[in-house]
Design a protein around this motif. Structure first.
Motif, PDB file in Angstrom:
ATOM      1  N   PRO A 143       0.813  -1.232   0.196  1.00 22.94           N
ATOM      2  CA  PRO A 143      -0.169   0.055   0.007  1.00 22.94           C
ATOM      3  C   PRO A 143       1.054   1.412   0.077  1.00 22.94           C
ATOM      4  CG  PRO A 143      -0.689  -1.396   1.811  1.00 22.94           C
ATOM      5  CD  PRO A 143       0.668  -2.231   1.248  1.00 22.94           C
ATOM      6  N   PRO A 144       0.331   2.297  -0.248  1.00 22.13           N
ATOM      7  CA  PRO A 144       1.032   3.709  -0.178  1.00 22.13           C
ATOM      8  C   PRO A 144       1.870   3.800   1.235  1.00 22.13           C
ATOM      9  CG  PRO A 144      -1.306   3.975  -0.811  1.00 22.13           C
ATOM     10  CD  PRO A 144      -1.200   2.777  -0.752  1.00 22.13           C
ATOM     11  N   ARG A 145       2.986   4.349   1.045  1.00 24.58           N
ATOM     12  CA  ARG A 145       3.421   4.784   2.431  1.00 24.58           C
ATOM     13  C   ARG A 145       3.949   3.575   3.090  1.00 24.58           C
ATOM     14  NH1 ARG A 145       0.516   9.825   5.204  1.00 24.58           N
ATOM     15  NH2 ARG A 145       2.604  10.610   5.581  1.00 24.58           N
ATOM     16  N   CYS A 146       4.018   2.473   2.615  1.00 26.45           N
ATOM     17  CA  CYS A 146       4.405   1.129   3.259  1.00 26.45           C
ATOM     18  C   CYS A 146       5.733   0.775   3.064  1.00 26.45           C
ATOM     19  CB  CYS A 146       3.386  -0.115   2.883  1.00 26.45           C
ATOM     20  SG  CYS A 146       3.861  -1.718   3.304  1.00 26.45           S
ATOM     21  N   HIS A 147       6.569   0.304   3.828  1.00 24.45           N
ATOM     22  CA  HIS A 147       7.791   0.047   3.498  1.00 24.45           C
ATOM     23  C   HIS A 147       8.209  -1.355   4.242  1.00 24.45           C
ATOM     24  CE1 HIS A 147       8.983   3.832   1.889  1.00 24.45           C
ATOM     25  NE2 HIS A 147       8.017   4.353   2.529  1.00 24.45           N
ATOM     26  N   HIS A 148       9.133  -2.005   3.403  1.00 21.46           N
ATOM     27  CA  HIS A 148       9.586  -3.248   3.941  1.00 21.46           C
ATOM     28  C   HIS A 148      10.694  -3.173   4.952  1.00 21.46           C
ATOM     29  CE1 HIS A 148      10.384  -7.755   3.856  1.00 21.46           C
ATOM     30  NE2 HIS A 148      11.435  -7.351   4.076  1.00 21.46           N
ATOM     31  N   ILE A 297     -11.072   7.440  10.424  1.00 23.77           N
ATOM     32  CA  ILE A 297     -10.007   7.860   9.936  1.00 23.77           C
ATOM     33  C   ILE A 297      -8.965   6.862   9.316  1.00 23.77           C
ATOM     34  CG2 ILE A 297      -7.556   9.069  10.453  1.00 23.77           C
ATOM     35  CD1 ILE A 297      -9.092  10.028  12.887  1.00 23.77           C
ATOM     36  N   PRO A 298      -8.863   6.637   7.929  1.00 18.48           N
ATOM     37  CA  PRO A 298      -8.277   5.504   7.188  1.00 18.48           C
ATOM     38  C   PRO A 298      -6.976   5.354   7.588  1.00 18.48           C
ATOM     39  CG  PRO A 298      -9.507   6.753   5.750  1.00 18.48           C
ATOM     40  CD  PRO A 298      -9.641   7.476   7.190  1.00 18.48           C
ATOM     41  N   ALA A 299      -6.169   6.729   7.908  1.00 22.76           N
ATOM     42  CA  ALA A 299      -4.742   6.627   8.026  1.00 22.76           C
ATOM     43  C   ALA A 299      -4.511   5.808   9.439  1.00 22.76           C
ATOM     44  CB  ALA A 299      -4.425   8.033   8.303  1.00 22.76           C
ATOM     45  N   LEU A 300      -5.566   5.591  10.285  1.00 27.03           N
ATOM     46  CA  LEU A 300      -5.026   4.825  11.310  1.00 27.03           C
ATOM     47  C   LEU A 300      -4.930   3.383  11.377  1.00 27.03           C
ATOM     48  CD1 LEU A 300      -7.170   7.077  14.235  1.00 27.03           C
ATOM     49  CD2 LEU A 300      -4.562   7.046  13.805  1.00 27.03           C
ATOM     50  N   LYS A 301      -5.567   2.981   9.887  1.00 23.15           N
ATOM     51  CA  LYS A 301      -5.527   1.685   9.690  1.00 23.15           C
ATOM     52  C   LYS A 301      -4.269   1.604   8.776  1.00 23.15           C
ATOM     53  CE  LYS A 301     -10.566   0.193   9.654  1.00 23.15           C
ATOM     54  NZ  LYS A 301     -11.382   1.679   9.295  1.00 23.15           N
ATOM     55  N   GLY A 302      -3.996   2.549   8.179  1.00 24.44           N
ATOM     56  CA  GLY A 302      -2.566   2.590   7.688  1.00 24.44           C
ATOM     57  C   GLY A 302      -2.676   1.871   6.035  1.00 24.44           C
ATOM     58  N   PHE A 305      -4.748   6.664   2.320  1.00 24.30           N
ATOM     59  CA  PHE A 305      -4.744   7.858   2.984  1.00 24.30           C
ATOM     60  C   PHE A 305      -5.249   9.136   2.231  1.00 24.30           C
ATOM     61  CE2 PHE A 305      -1.201   4.973   3.956  1.00 24.30           C
ATOM     62  CZ  PHE A 305      -1.058   5.153   5.614  1.00 24.30           C
ATOM     63  N   PRO A 306      -5.738   9.771   2.998  1.00 24.98           N
ATOM     64  CA  PRO A 306      -6.486  10.976   2.133  1.00 24.98           C
ATOM     65  C   PRO A 306      -5.121  11.981   1.587  1.00 24.98           C
ATOM     66  CG  PRO A 306      -7.007  11.439   4.499  1.00 24.98           C
ATOM     67  CD  PRO A 306      -6.019  10.074   4.256  1.00 24.98           C
ATOM     68  N   THR A 307      -5.466  12.486   0.477  1.00 28.50           N
ATOM     69  CA  THR A 307      -4.583  13.405  -0.070  1.00 28.50           C
ATOM     70  C   THR A 307      -4.986  14.984  -0.345  1.00 28.50           C
ATOM     71  OG1 THR A 307      -5.113  12.901  -2.494  1.00 28.50           O
ATOM     72  CG2 THR A 307      -3.250  11.715  -1.357  1.00 28.50           C
ATOM     73  N   ARG A 308      -4.301  15.876  -0.585  1.00 33.98           N
ATOM     74  CA  ARG A 308      -4.884  17.187  -0.518  1.00 33.98           C
ATOM     75  C   ARG A 308      -5.932  17.421  -1.951  1.00 33.98           C
ATOM     76  NH1 ARG A 308      -0.466  21.157   0.774  1.00 33.98           N
ATOM     77  NH2 ARG A 308      -1.358  22.716  -0.407  1.00 33.98           N
ATOM     78  N   SER A 309      -5.977  16.471  -2.772  1.00 32.67           N
ATOM     79  CA  SER A 309      -6.793  16.644  -3.878  1.00 32.67           C
ATOM     80  C   SER A 309      -8.090  16.077  -3.279  1.00 32.67           C
ATOM     81  CB  SER A 309      -6.290  15.801  -4.996  1.00 32.67           C
ATOM     82  OG  SER A 309      -5.789  14.509  -4.827  1.00 32.67           O
ATOM     83  N   ASP A 310      -8.056  15.082  -2.415  1.00 33.15           N
ATOM     84  CA  ASP A 310      -9.181  14.550  -1.803  1.00 33.15           C
ATOM     85  C   ASP A 310     -10.036  15.628  -1.041  1.00 33.15           C
ATOM     86  OD1 ASP A 310      -8.555  12.040  -2.977  1.00 33.15           O
ATOM     87  OD2 ASP A 310      -7.546  11.574  -1.074  1.00 33.15           O
TER      88      ASP A 310
END
Ligand SMILES: [Zn+2]
Ligand SMILES: [Zn+2]
Length: 313
Positions: A143-148, A297-302, A305-310
């Motif tokens: 997913p976005p912002r996810c890292h290994h 708040i979707p960001a808390l699930k990870g 993520f909402p963006t500026r355009s949303d």
């Protein structure tokens, strides 16, 4: 950007895992040392002194215990709380626009240049869209912002960093707990430094006169020096993470944000703060989330993520 492959200092992963267990004992040892110095040696005996010393001692001991309880609660929450794992066979929800782009784009369009080398084709059934990727090591969507994380050997949602002090990764679901741990530790070390200062100054006089036990003198000296050192270094971390939270950036994304003209996750300071701490003011100070915030708040699930355009739409 996959930090773990580019500039991650945590390459000696197995050594760090061993070090992790030691760090928990180190944290508990520093807490115990400070407790003994502040409560048992310095201010506990002053409770039986006359007014106003006894009142001051009571206030110091109550505040010390309150901060200690919040610090330990936050610490164990960040140690034991999962920062966020990618669900098995995760795939992004594709909207119509993304579907169109999927049809016309090639594989390389979907993967950041620095991660291409480590990325192989996804198994059938896992799709990609811009800002999402595929982790060849986990064999799963990313997913976005996810890292290994090379230390945890798995992908972590909205990974901030792997922290040896908490023996865990800091990610979408435990970042707030990490920040509270940081803040309460900072406040506790500031308090300890100030309340141990009179005893520290007395240390040199007592050492000459032999009027205190050598053990208590050593504990007071060590506790003061350690608390002062931690308070100064934590000041930098608190400042850095305040700036990161208010700009909705993770430690890993700092470089990426510098290159971007507009940081797409920056929703404004208040909203950025709520993306990490939730909307319930009373819970901002506790390592907890309301069920409503976790739902809304979707960001808390990870995963999304909402963006500026949303927000601007
Ligand atoms: Zn992975
Ligand atoms: Zn990790």
């Amino acid at each position: 950007m996959d930090c773990c492959r580019s500039a991650n200092p945590f390459r000696l992963c197995s050594a760090l895992r061993v070090l992790g267990s030691f760090m928990v004992f180190l944290v508990l040892a520093i807490v115990t040392l400070s407790y003994y110095a502040v409560v048992v040696v310095a201010w506990g005996p002053r409770l039986s002194h006359g007014f106003p010393v006894s009142v001051l001692a009571s206030v110091i001991i109550v505040v010390f215990h309150l901060l200690l309880a919040l610090l330990i609660w936050s610490y164990f929450m960040v140690v034991f709380h999962d920062p966020g794992a990618v669900p098995a066979n995760w795939r992004p929800l594709l909207d119509e626009e993304s579907l169109e782009r999927t049809a016309s784009a090639t594989l390389s369009d979907y993967i950041a240049p620095e991660t291409r080398a480590s990325t192989s084709s996804p198994p059938e059934g896992i799709e990609r869209r811009p800002n999402t990727g595929y982790c060849a090591r986990c064999q799963n969507g990313k997913p976005p912002r996810c890292h290994h994380c090379s230390v945890c050997q798995r992908c972590v949602l909205k990974m901030d960093h792997h922290c040896v002090w908490v023996v865990n990764c800091v990610g979408a679901r435990n970042y707030k707990f990490f920040l509270l741990f940081l803040i309460y530790t900072f406040l506790e070390t500031i308090l300890d430094t100030f309340v141990l200062l009179p005893n520290f100054v007395k240390f040199f006089g007592d050492a000459r006169k032999h009027s205190s036990s050598p053990g208590n003198l050593a504990v007071t000296f060590l506790a003061f020096v350690l608390n002062l050192a931690f308070a100064l270094s934590l000041l930098c971390f608190v400042g850095m993470h305040t700036s990161l939270v208010l700009s909705n950036t993770t430690t890993i994304e700092v470089y990426e944000k510098k290159k971007a003209v507009i940081w797409k996750y920056d929703l404004g300071k208040r909203k950025n703060f709520e993306q990490v701490f939730g909307t319930k003011k009373l819970l901002w100070f506790l390592p907890l989330f309301s069920a409503e915030d976790l739902e809304k708040i979707p960001a808390l699930k990870g995963l999304d993520f909402p963006t500026r355009s949303d927000v601007e739409l």
